[in-house]
Design a protein around this motif. Structure first.
Motif, short mmCIF file in Angstrom:
data_model
loop_
_atom_site.label_atom_id
_atom_site.label_comp_id
_atom_site.label_asym_id
_atom_site.label_seq_id
_atom_site.Cartn_x
_atom_site.Cartn_y
_atom_site.Cartn_z
N UNK A 200 9.90 -6.05 1.01
CA UNK A 200 10.43 -4.74 0.27
C UNK A 200 9.71 -5.36 -0.85
N UNK A 201 9.55 -6.21 -1.33
CA UNK A 201 8.88 -6.60 -2.77
C UNK A 201 7.41 -6.18 -2.64
N UNK A 202 6.69 -6.30 -1.28
CA UNK A 202 5.44 -6.53 -1.60
C UNK A 202 4.70 -4.86 -1.90
N UNK A 203 3.92 -4.63 -2.37
CA UNK A 203 3.11 -2.96 -2.38
C UNK A 203 2.48 -3.08 -0.99
N UNK A 204 2.68 -1.86 -0.42
CA UNK A 204 2.43 -1.41 0.33
C UNK A 204 2.65 0.22 0.75
N UNK A 205 1.58 0.31 1.58
CA UNK A 205 0.88 1.97 1.60
C UNK A 205 2.01 1.93 3.30
N UNK A 206 3.43 2.40 3.21
CA UNK A 206 3.54 2.75 4.34
C UNK A 206 3.52 4.04 5.05
#
Length: 126
Positions: free
Chosen positions: A53-59
């Protein structure tokens, strides 16, 4: 050029980590994953549920696999898939391996993507 594509199960994420960082274990699990390092970032494509959850990501990406393998001398393979998606207004994230290519589209665009690809003469297996 008519191709066969397969919609892979599950949702994927495209994540970004700082450059120079070691590849985390969560990034290399699952049937389809990719890690690309550049001086300013480490990009990861993997199943969405694995990204902390603390990683920058586009899901929310879905993956379509082009049925290969394709010779390196062939031209226009990826363009024959990307052009119909472009014409349908679908954004993509593309990956290539030695044998084939994968195209990620937003899960919300999957139905529109499949329709556009079929209209362009491709076979899409869901």
């Amino acid at each position: 050029m008519s191709l066969t594509l397969t919609v892979l199960p599950g949702e994927y994420a495209v994540a970004q980590l700082p450059g120079g960082r070691a590849v985390p274990a969560w990034a290399t699990r699952g049937d389809l994953w990719c890690v690309l390092g550049a001086p300013d970032e480490l990009s990861v494509v993997c199943p969405a549920g694995q990204v902390p959850g603390d990683v920058r990501a586009q899901l929310g990406w879905r993956a379509l696999m082009l049925t290969g393998p394709f010779e390196f001398t062939l031209t226009g393979i990826l363009a024959s898939v990307l052009n119909p998606l472009r014409d349908a207004g679908v954004g993509i994230f593309a990956l290539s391996t030695f044998n084939t290519d994968y195209v990620l589209v937003a899960a919300t665009d999957l139905d529109r993507s499949v329709a556009a690809l079929r209209e362009a003469g491709h076979t899409v297996r869901e």
